[in-house]
Write an enzyme that holds these catalytic residues in place. Structure first.
Site, PDB file in Angstrom:
ATOM      1  N   LYS A  81       5.183   0.224  -5.433  1.00 19.97           N
ATOM      2  CA  LYS A  81       4.019   0.876  -4.834  1.00 19.97           C
ATOM      3  C   LYS A  81       4.344   2.334  -4.562  1.00 19.97           C
ATOM      4  O   LYS A  81       5.433   2.665  -4.077  1.00 19.97           O
ATOM      5  CB  LYS A  81       3.659   0.147  -3.544  1.00 19.97           C
ATOM      6  CG  LYS A  81       2.395   0.652  -2.846  1.00 19.97           C
ATOM      7  CD  LYS A  81       2.077  -0.239  -1.654  1.00 19.97           C
ATOM      8  CE  LYS A  81       0.812   0.173  -0.926  1.00 19.97           C
ATOM      9  NZ  LYS A  81       0.487  -0.749   0.183  1.00 19.97           N
ATOM     10  N   SER A 150      -4.022  -2.386   0.034  1.00 19.69           N
ATOM     11  CA  SER A 150      -3.720  -1.084  -0.539  1.00 19.69           C
ATOM     12  C   SER A 150      -2.708  -1.145  -1.680  1.00 19.69           C
ATOM     13  O   SER A 150      -2.472  -0.157  -2.348  1.00 19.69           O
ATOM     14  CB  SER A 150      -3.188  -0.168   0.568  1.00 19.69           C
ATOM     15  OG  SER A 150      -1.991  -0.702   1.116  1.00 19.69           O
ATOM     16  N   SER A 174      -2.643  -6.132   2.870  1.00 17.08           N
ATOM     17  CA  SER A 174      -2.486  -5.353   1.644  1.00 17.08           C
ATOM     18  C   SER A 174      -1.575  -5.943   0.583  1.00 17.08           C
ATOM     19  O   SER A 174      -1.397  -5.347  -0.473  1.00 17.08           O
ATOM     20  CB  SER A 174      -1.988  -3.941   1.988  1.00 17.08           C
ATOM     21  OG  SER A 174      -2.940  -3.274   2.756  1.00 17.08           O
TER      22      SER A 174
END
Length: 446
Positions: A81, A150, A174
């Protein structure tokens, strides 16, 4: 050589590389070809350097041929990420504010990945500052839909078979929610298992690291690889971690006992998600105890929001003040609201969080896992947000281990996950229970 090796799970690829049936270079080339073929429609990747990835893979192959020691992820490509600092790769945090941002240091978990022989393939797209405003990533099952957030790109990259493993973070929902929307396995271990040093801080009290994979063993393998004590992370604990892979591979010696909470926000479930969950509960029958918990459990949703918003407004205050014109219209009202939260209100919320942690420490003396939805239903249409995280909120607040299993399919043919939540620092037991549930449901369906 194994044709279409990008389809292999991580555990399959580990075994194939160790036996010499597959090289890391062959696997990375296969993944890169898959990305070239499909990512124009999905946009899972914020940064890729194919030459650097192939160089890492070639070194892995050289070490194996030389008979050198190898780690548990030797030669396996992993996506990160884009809030995880990685030297030689930009970490841009999903916003133009940090465009081209480059660090000399790497996150602690990246050090762990390298130690275990992983190939850092690239950085996956995140929402703006890992919060509410979506970026360009689409759902691999249907590009008209969101992958969630996210950890949008991490979930999408694994689901699209770009990479067997990816790392995300969860402050509310997330990891578990995008895993549900994209049909992957998602695992958020107990708070403190994985170091957050070198990861964008949005909430020191709530931020946690999690994993995506295409099997239960995959997420366990990755968590084992990156878990460990870090004296620079205040929630990292200095004692042994549960052995995740052993848990995921273990047979349950007795039939697990599950709990289901009839919470007011269960009304937010879509019709197909509700029917799917009810079908699972019916199959489990007396193995599930249905409870109507006190209203105070539902009140924890507001407690999580207060802590999250107060802390991001303080941790990133300099960024917001200096670059307000570059902050999205989605995030601005959240920050404006957060700045009105008083210190006393914040401290009261932290105290309630502590009480919730104590409650769940005792609750799991009688149950192996809580069973719950991973999300409210199928992924929403792209442009309509990243989905409701409420079915993750309580468990994240309490720092409990959570796993999303891709067990259901909605009315539009999109995946819907089923979530299991376990006792803190007994993640191996949770994964063993998850394995039992998968097997039991599969045998019942035959």
């Amino acid at each position: 050589m194994i044709p279409d090796s990008y389809k292999l799970t991580a555990t399959e690829a580990v075994n194939a590389i160790a036996s010499g049936r597959l090289s890391s270079v062959e696997l990375v080339k296969s993944c890169l070809a898959r990305i070239t073929e499909t990512d124009e429609a999905i946009n899972a990747w914020a940064f890729l350097d194919p030459d650097a990835a192939l160089a890492q893979a070639a070194e892995c192959d050289r070490l194996r041929r030389a008979g050198m020691a190898t780690g548990c992820l030797h030669g396996i490509p992993v996506g990160l990420k884009d809030i995880i600092d990685t030297a030689k790769m930009p970490t841009q945090r999903g916003t133009s504010i940090f465009a081209g941002r480059q660090t000399e240091h790497v996150a602690r978990l990246v050090e762990r990945l390298r130690e275990e022989g992983a190939v850092i393939l690239g950085k996956t797209v995140t929402t703006e500052l890992a919060f509410v405003h979506a970026n360009e990533t689409r759902n691999p099952h249907n590009a008209d839909h969101s992958p969630g957030g996210s950890s949008s790109g991490s979930a999408a990259a694994v689901a699209a078979m770009h990479v067997p493993l990816a790392i995300g973070t969860q402050t509310n929902g997330s990891v578990i929610r995008p895993a549900s929307f994209c049909g992957t396995f998602g695992f958020k271990p107990t708070r403190g298992v994985i170091s957050r040093s070198g990861v964008l801080q949005t909430s020191v009290s709530l931020d946690q690291v999690g994993c995506f994979g295409r099997s239960l063993e995959d997420v366990a393998l990755l968590t084992d690889a990156i878990g460990g004590y870090d004296q620079n992370d205040q929630v990292s604990f200095a004692r042994p971690r549960p052995k995740m892979l052993e848990g995921a591979q273990a047979e349950a010696l007795v039939t697990p006992e599950f709990a289901w909470f009839d919470l007011p926000f269960n009304e937010r479930l879509s019709g197909d998600a509700r029917e799917g969950m009810e079908a699972v509960l019916d199959i489990l029958g007396p193995k599930v105890t249905k409870m109507e918990p006190a209203d105070t459990l539902s009140d924890l949703v507001m407690v999580q929001a207060r802590i999250h918003e107060y802390e991001i407004a303080h941790h990133q205050a300099e960024v917001f003040d200096a670059h307000w014109d570059q902050i999205s219209g989605t995030l601005k009202p959240v920050i404006e609201r957060a700045r009105k939260i008083t210190k006393t209100e914040y401290e009261d919320a932290l105290a309630v969080k502590g009480s919730a942690e104590s409650f769940f420490m005792n609750f799991f003396l009688d149950y192996d896992a809580v069973i719950a939805p991973s999300a409210a239903g199928e992924a929403p249409k792209f442009g309509e947000g990243t989905g409701d995280p409420i079915f993750c909120t309580l468990w994240t607040l309490a720092g409990l281990p959570c796993v999303s299993l891709p067990l259901l399919v909605g009315d539009n043919g999109l995946p819907i996950g089923v979530q299991l939540i376990g006792p803190p620092e007994k993640d191996d037991r949770l994964l063993r229970t998850a394995r039992w549930l998968q097997t039991y449901l599969s045998e019942t369906a035959e």
